[in-house]
Design a protein around this motif. Structure first.
Motif, PDB file in Angstrom:
ATOM      1  N   ARG A 169       0.896  -1.233   0.120  1.00 62.66           N
ATOM      2  CA  ARG A 169       0.173  -0.013   0.029  1.00 62.66           C
ATOM      3  C   ARG A 169       0.883   1.346   0.114  1.00 62.66           C
ATOM      4  O   ARG A 169       0.112   2.438  -0.236  1.00 62.66           O
ATOM      5  CB  ARG A 169      -0.849   0.035   1.198  1.00 62.66           C
ATOM      6  N   ASN A 170       2.266   1.157   0.449  1.00 56.67           N
ATOM      7  CA  ASN A 170       3.075   2.468   0.417  1.00 56.67           C
ATOM      8  C   ASN A 170       3.780   2.455  -0.554  1.00 56.67           C
ATOM      9  O   ASN A 170       3.966   3.797  -1.222  1.00 56.67           O
ATOM     10  CB  ASN A 170       3.725   2.326   1.984  1.00 56.67           C
ATOM     11  N   LYS A 171       4.642   1.676  -0.878  1.00 57.25           N
ATOM     12  CA  LYS A 171       5.621   1.956  -1.950  1.00 57.25           C
ATOM     13  C   LYS A 171       5.154   1.692  -3.318  1.00 57.25           C
ATOM     14  O   LYS A 171       4.203   1.144  -3.409  1.00 57.25           O
ATOM     15  CB  LYS A 171       6.791   0.889  -1.553  1.00 57.25           C
ATOM     16  N   ARG A 172       5.723   2.322  -4.032  1.00 56.76           N
ATOM     17  CA  ARG A 172       5.216   2.204  -5.678  1.00 56.76           C
ATOM     18  C   ARG A 172       5.384   0.701  -6.048  1.00 56.76           C
ATOM     19  O   ARG A 172       6.179   0.176  -5.776  1.00 56.76           O
ATOM     20  CB  ARG A 172       5.910   3.073  -6.687  1.00 56.76           C
ATOM     21  N   PRO A 173       4.057   0.089  -6.529  1.00 58.94           N
ATOM     22  CA  PRO A 173       4.219  -1.137  -6.853  1.00 58.94           C
ATOM     23  C   PRO A 173       5.381  -1.466  -7.977  1.00 58.94           C
ATOM     24  O   PRO A 173       5.860  -2.608  -7.855  1.00 58.94           O
ATOM     25  CB  PRO A 173       2.892  -1.341  -7.805  1.00 58.94           C
ATOM     26  N   ILE A 174       6.005  -0.648  -8.763  1.00 60.59           N
ATOM     27  CA  ILE A 174       6.959  -1.092  -9.791  1.00 60.59           C
ATOM     28  C   ILE A 174       8.438  -0.834  -9.081  1.00 60.59           C
ATOM     29  O   ILE A 174       9.242  -1.394  -9.557  1.00 60.59           O
ATOM     30  CB  ILE A 174       7.204  -0.028 -10.867  1.00 60.59           C
ATOM     31  N   ASP A 175       8.481  -0.485  -7.755  1.00 59.54           N
ATOM     32  CA  ASP A 175       9.738  -0.461  -6.891  1.00 59.54           C
ATOM     33  C   ASP A 175       9.780  -1.700  -5.923  1.00 59.54           C
ATOM     34  O   ASP A 175       8.913  -2.267  -5.393  1.00 59.54           O
ATOM     35  CB  ASP A 175       9.770   0.736  -5.894  1.00 59.54           C
ATOM     36  N   ALA A 176      10.906  -2.638  -6.105  1.00 58.41           N
ATOM     37  CA  ALA A 176      11.070  -3.848  -5.382  1.00 58.41           C
ATOM     38  C   ALA A 176      11.254  -3.548  -3.986  1.00 58.41           C
ATOM     39  O   ALA A 176      11.969  -2.547  -3.586  1.00 58.41           O
ATOM     40  CB  ALA A 176      12.285  -4.555  -5.996  1.00 58.41           C
ATOM     41  N   GLY A 177      10.816  -4.636  -3.076  1.00 56.82           N
ATOM     42  CA  GLY A 177      10.910  -4.285  -1.679  1.00 56.82           C
ATOM     43  C   GLY A 177      10.746  -5.705  -1.119  1.00 56.82           C
ATOM     44  O   GLY A 177       9.508  -6.026  -1.476  1.00 56.82           O
ATOM     45  N   VAL A 178      11.339  -5.904  -0.246  1.00 55.70           N
ATOM     46  CA  VAL A 178      10.862  -7.166   0.736  1.00 55.70           C
ATOM     47  C   VAL A 178      11.099  -6.954   2.140  1.00 55.70           C
ATOM     48  O   VAL A 178      12.049  -6.243   2.485  1.00 55.70           O
ATOM     49  CB  VAL A 178      11.911  -8.336   0.640  1.00 55.70           C
ATOM     50  N   ILE A 179      10.037  -7.059   3.049  1.00 57.80           N
ATOM     51  CA  ILE A 179      10.128  -7.222   4.468  1.00 57.80           C
ATOM     52  C   ILE A 179       9.755  -8.479   4.798  1.00 57.80           C
ATOM     53  O   ILE A 179       8.759  -9.133   4.554  1.00 57.80           O
ATOM     54  CB  ILE A 179       9.023  -6.240   5.162  1.00 57.80           C
ATOM     55  N   SER A 180      10.908  -9.104   5.489  1.00 54.39           N
ATOM     56  CA  SER A 180      10.553 -10.479   6.068  1.00 54.39           C
ATOM     57  C   SER A 180      10.982 -10.508   7.459  1.00 54.39           C
ATOM     58  O   SER A 180      11.741 -10.179   8.041  1.00 54.39           O
ATOM     59  CB  SER A 180      11.496 -11.593   5.449  1.00 54.39           C
ATOM     60  N   VAL A 181       9.881 -10.677   8.217  1.00 53.67           N
ATOM     61  CA  VAL A 181      10.087 -11.155   9.846  1.00 53.67           C
ATOM     62  C   VAL A 181      10.541 -12.382   9.931  1.00 53.67           C
ATOM     63  O   VAL A 181       9.900 -13.395   9.552  1.00 53.67           O
ATOM     64  CB  VAL A 181       8.659 -10.918  10.708  1.00 53.67           C
ATOM     65  N   THR A 182      11.530 -12.698  10.318  1.00 50.33           N
ATOM     66  CA  THR A 182      12.491 -14.042  10.526  1.00 50.33           C
ATOM     67  C   THR A 182      12.196 -14.801  11.827  1.00 50.33           C
ATOM     68  O   THR A 182      12.706 -15.806  11.970  1.00 50.33           O
ATOM     69  CB  THR A 182      13.657 -13.846   9.923  1.00 50.33           C
ATOM     70  N   THR A 183      12.238 -13.843  12.897  1.00 41.48           N
ATOM     71  CA  THR A 183      12.179 -14.378  14.237  1.00 41.48           C
ATOM     72  C   THR A 183      11.043 -13.677  15.015  1.00 41.48           C
ATOM     73  O   THR A 183      11.151 -12.349  15.086  1.00 41.48           O
ATOM     74  CB  THR A 183      13.503 -14.296  15.140  1.00 41.48           C
ATOM     75  N   ILE A 184      10.507 -14.252  16.020  1.00 41.71           N
ATOM     76  CA  ILE A 184       9.493 -13.658  16.990  1.00 41.71           C
ATOM     77  C   ILE A 184       9.863 -14.511  18.338  1.00 41.71           C
ATOM     78  O   ILE A 184       9.589 -15.835  18.043  1.00 41.71           O
ATOM     79  CB  ILE A 184       8.207 -13.912  16.487  1.00 41.71           C
ATOM     80  N   HIS A 185      10.357 -14.069  19.081  1.00 47.70           N
ATOM     81  CA  HIS A 185      10.485 -14.665  20.509  1.00 47.70           C
ATOM     82  C   HIS A 185       9.697 -14.156  21.688  1.00 47.70           C
ATOM     83  O   HIS A 185       9.655 -12.981  21.811  1.00 47.70           O
ATOM     84  CB  HIS A 185      11.959 -14.827  20.849  1.00 47.70           C
ATOM     85  N   ALA A 186       8.779 -14.867  22.492  1.00 44.33           N
ATOM     86  CA  ALA A 186       8.236 -14.378  23.511  1.00 44.33           C
ATOM     87  C   ALA A 186       7.653 -15.745  24.389  1.00 44.33           C
ATOM     88  O   ALA A 186       7.431 -16.736  23.823  1.00 44.33           O
ATOM     89  CB  ALA A 186       6.906 -13.420  22.990  1.00 44.33           C
TER      90      ALA A 186
END
Ligand SMILES: [Zn+2]
Ligand SMILES: [Zn+2]
Length: 398
Positions: free
Chosen positions: A223-240
């Motif tokens: 929703r925020n970055k332009r669709p034609i710009d590549a970007g990855v967000i990966s949450v890889t650890t959650i500890h609780a």
């Protein structure tokens, strides 16, 4: 494929050096033995050596004629913290350390070129042979620059290449613009108040806040970055938490962000921070947000990329030079390209047919415990570097 005859003839001795390096892998900024081996070989071939940039970096200087022009060729020299599965004679002597990315081969290809450049000198100017430590996460390129690489050894352009398993030996991939992504990490700590799991109203549970955050981060991509710009967000650890009947008092979230431009990176970092803070506020937990930028995107310069494409096409045939499909992996050659024009490209490591007795399961990609560099690339890569250096210095100054 036009190989340079003396480099082809010399390939067995360089292959022995490559296998020696492979058997003695060293990690980020600890490449003492490797740097000694490189410096000794260069000195034996009459090449002046400068050591210590980026701690264990080595620069060889091959000068000829009177021209002030100069070009840089770079090889990375470090290994990875993993245990090798191969059983052949040159397998790693050190458990937990392995040349699984082929930097031993990158070093060997540049040594093959160094020897030839020193013994033939068919150019007017200077070739700087840049042997760089700590590519695998240590930012050795950045450290060499900080220590004055480009002030002490000014160069018009710098070139680097990575071997690529699965692409045929004798083939190359080249592309102008972004080819590898920026690599970044984030670390988030949410603090609430622990309680009995049967009495949640007496505590402040950080877990629902963490769940909302992980979901909401993906809306930055959609929703925020332009669709034609590549970007990855990966949450890889959650500890609780530690028990089914206890609400934990804190939750830790970590992961990686990849982008091809700094503008997209700025946007993602800003939005992640805002989302984390706002969700934390809504759920009445404290939020500590840390974002760490590691390697910038690797962005090839247009003219230098065109030069590489032309030279490789002339050497190998234009049908052997593919378009480099960008990947969201990262490479610290990016730091050089922020300071100096240049191009980073791929050289095929073959389909795995170089694998002989003693290899683990394969064929395989980089960073696999059964990987090995293909020695067929030594004369190929050596010829490639000599051709690029000579052609760069012998062409009229633009
Ligand atoms: Zn690697
Ligand atoms: Zn690598």
């Amino acid at each position: 494929m036009q190989l340079i005859a003396p480099i082809l003839a010399d390939a067995p001795s360089i292959k022995a050096l490559r296998r020696d390096i492979h058997a003695h892998p060293e990690l980020c900024f600890q490449e003492e033995r490797t740097a000694d081996l490189i410096a000794r070989a260069l000195s034996d071939w009459g090449i002046p050596v400068h050591r210590g940039l980026g701690k264990t970096g080595v620069v060889g200087i091959v000068k000829n004629g009177t021209s002030k022009r100069a070009v840089g060729l770079r090889a990375d020299i470090d290994a990875l913290p993993m245990t090798e599965h191969n059983q052949f004679a040159h397998a790693s002597n050190y458990p937990g350390k392995m040349h699984a990315c082929g930097h031993d081969g990158h070093t060997a290809m540049l040594l093959a070129a160094a020897k030839h450049l020193s013994q033939h000198r068919n150019f007017d100017g200077t070739v700087y042979l840049v042997f760089q430590p700590a590519e695998e996460g240590g930012g050795g390129a950045r450290e060499m620059i900080k220590d004055g690489l480009f002030e002490q050894f000014p160069m018009e352009a710098i070139f680097g290449a990575h071997n690529w398993p699965g692409m045929a030996a004798g083939e190359f991939a080249v592309k102008s613009g972004p080819v590898f992504a920026s690599s970044n990490e984030f670390f988030i700590t949410l603090r609430g108040k622990g309680a009995h799991a049967a009495m949640p109203h007496l505590g402040i549970d950080p877990v629902p806040a963490a769940c909302q955050m992980v979901q909401a981060f993906q809306t930055i991509i959609t929703r925020n970055k332009r669709p034609i710009d590549a970007g990855v967000i990966s949450v890889t650890t959650i500890h609780a938490g530690e028990a089914t009947n206890v609400i934990p008092d804190s939750c830790h979230i970590e992961g990686t962000v990849r982008t091809f431009t700094l503008e997209t990176l700025d946007l993602i970092e800003r939005r992640m921070q805002a989302i984390a803070q706002s969700i934390a506020e809504a759920f009445e937990v404290d939020c500590e947000f840390r974002f760490k930028r590691n390697y910038p995107p690797t962005i090839n310069h247009e003219a230098e990329t065109e030069f590489v494409r032309q030279q490789l096409s002339a050497m190998a045939g234009s049908d052997k030079v593919q378009e480099f499909e960008p990947t969201m992996g990262a490479e610290d050659f990016s730091f050089f390209l922020q300071k100096t024009p240049g191009c980073y490209f791929l050289i095929g490591n073959g389909d795995g047919s170089h694998r002989e007795g003693g290899h683990g399961l394969g064929p395989c990609m980089l960073h696999n415990p059964s990987y090995d560099f293909n020695d067929e690339l030594i004369p190929l890569g050596g010829s490639m570097w000599v051709r690029l250096a000579e052609a760069w210095l012998n062409r009229p100054q633009p």
